[in-house]
Design a protein around this motif. Structure first.
Motif, PDB file in Angstrom:
ATOM      1  N   ASN A 225       1.862   2.150  -3.256  1.00 16.18           N
ATOM      2  CA  ASN A 225       0.714   2.385  -4.142  1.00 16.18           C
ATOM      3  C   ASN A 225       0.465   1.223  -5.093  1.00 16.18           C
ATOM      4  OD1 ASN A 225      -0.148   4.950  -3.163  1.00 16.18           O
ATOM      5  ND2 ASN A 225       1.677   5.814  -4.117  1.00 16.18           N
TER       6      ASN A 225
ATOM      7  N   ASP B  47       0.837  -1.201   0.000  1.00 22.27           N
ATOM      8  CA  ASP B  47       0.000   0.000   0.000  1.00 22.27           C
ATOM      9  C   ASP B  47       0.869   1.247   0.000  1.00 22.27           C
ATOM     10  OD1 ASP B  47      -2.230   1.726   0.176  1.00 22.27           O
ATOM     11  OD2 ASP B  47      -2.197   1.625   2.370  1.00 22.27           O
TER      12      ASP B  47
ATOM     13  N   GLY C 195      -1.935  -1.370  -5.221  1.00 25.46           N
ATOM     14  CA  GLY C 195      -3.196  -1.794  -4.641  1.00 25.46           C
ATOM     15  C   GLY C 195      -3.496  -3.270  -4.770  1.00 25.46           C
TER      16      GLY C 195
ATOM     17  N   GLY D  56     -10.959   0.095   3.322  1.00 24.74           N
ATOM     18  CA  GLY D  56     -10.275   1.323   2.922  1.00 24.74           C
ATOM     19  C   GLY D  56      -9.466   1.160   1.652  1.00 24.74           C
ATOM     20  N   LEU D  57      -8.817   0.015   1.498  1.00 24.79           N
ATOM     21  CA  LEU D  57      -8.010  -0.225   0.295  1.00 24.79           C
ATOM     22  C   LEU D  57      -8.892  -0.356  -0.947  1.00 24.79           C
ATOM     23  CD1 LEU D  57      -5.331  -2.726   1.648  1.00 24.79           C
ATOM     24  CD2 LEU D  57      -5.002  -0.323   1.046  1.00 24.79           C
ATOM     25  N   TYR D  58     -10.031  -1.034  -0.796  1.00 24.84           N
ATOM     26  CA  TYR D  58     -10.941  -1.158  -1.941  1.00 24.84           C
ATOM     27  C   TYR D  58     -11.342   0.230  -2.438  1.00 24.84           C
ATOM     28  CZ  TYR D  58     -11.497  -6.160  -0.943  1.00 24.84           C
ATOM     29  OH  TYR D  58     -11.270  -7.502  -0.753  1.00 24.84           O
ATOM     30  N   GLY D  59     -11.665   1.117  -1.512  1.00 24.21           N
ATOM     31  CA  GLY D  59     -12.035   2.477  -1.897  1.00 24.21           C
ATOM     32  C   GLY D  59     -10.866   3.260  -2.476  1.00 24.21           C
ATOM     33  N   LYS D  60      -9.714   3.157  -1.853  1.00 21.75           N
ATOM     34  CA  LYS D  60      -8.532   3.896  -2.294  1.00 21.75           C
ATOM     35  C   LYS D  60      -8.125   3.542  -3.715  1.00 21.75           C
ATOM     36  CE  LYS D  60      -3.688   4.709  -1.015  1.00 21.75           C
ATOM     37  NZ  LYS D  60      -2.658   4.450   0.014  1.00 21.75           N
ATOM     38  N   TYR D  61      -8.187   2.250  -4.045  1.00 20.59           N
ATOM     39  CA  TYR D  61      -7.707   1.798  -5.348  1.00 20.59           C
ATOM     40  C   TYR D  61      -8.837   1.500  -6.337  1.00 20.59           C
ATOM     41  CZ  TYR D  61      -3.209   1.514  -3.053  1.00 20.59           C
ATOM     42  OH  TYR D  61      -2.049   1.823  -2.379  1.00 20.59           O
TER      43      TYR D  61
ATOM     44  N   ARG E 291      -9.350  -2.481   7.221  1.00 14.22           N
ATOM     45  CA  ARG E 291      -8.238  -2.041   6.360  1.00 14.22           C
ATOM     46  C   ARG E 291      -8.548  -2.353   4.894  1.00 14.22           C
ATOM     47  NH1 ARG E 291      -4.090   1.405   6.017  1.00 14.22           N
ATOM     48  NH2 ARG E 291      -2.377   0.529   4.873  1.00 14.22           N
TER      49      ARG E 291
END
Length: 85
Positions: free
Chosen positions: A42, A39, A44, A76-81, A73
């Motif tokens: 970057n 992460d 993802g 959040g990663l699903y949304g971020k990427y 966690r």
């Protein structure tokens, strides 16, 4: 350049963790840390992949508190990427 040195450090760290995982295949914390490192880079897809494995192992080990932390966690990663669960 400082950013290049930092990037090299994180790549080396992730490779070390990956090699350790080959030796300790059921170590959920190692998968979580590797996912966290990806992460930071970057990356993802690899972050999600490793953190999902940590979630699976925490569930298998009955560590519900850690599984919930990892679930949050992942969300959040699903949304971020822009990835789907």
């Amino acid at each position: 350049k400082l950013s290049h040195k930092i990037s090299k450090y994180f790549h080396a760290r992730s490779e070390c963790i990956r090699l350790l995982l080959e030796k300790i295949v059921n170590h959920a914390d190692a998968y979580f840390n590797l996912g966290f490192t990806y992460d930071l880079l970057n990356d993802g897809a690899n972050a999600v992949s490793n953190i999902r494995e940590a979630k699976r192992l925490y569930s298998k080990q009955g560590k519900e508190d850690r599984r919930i932390e990892v679930f949050n966690r992942l969300s959040g990663l699903y949304g971020k990427y822009g990835l789907a669960p």
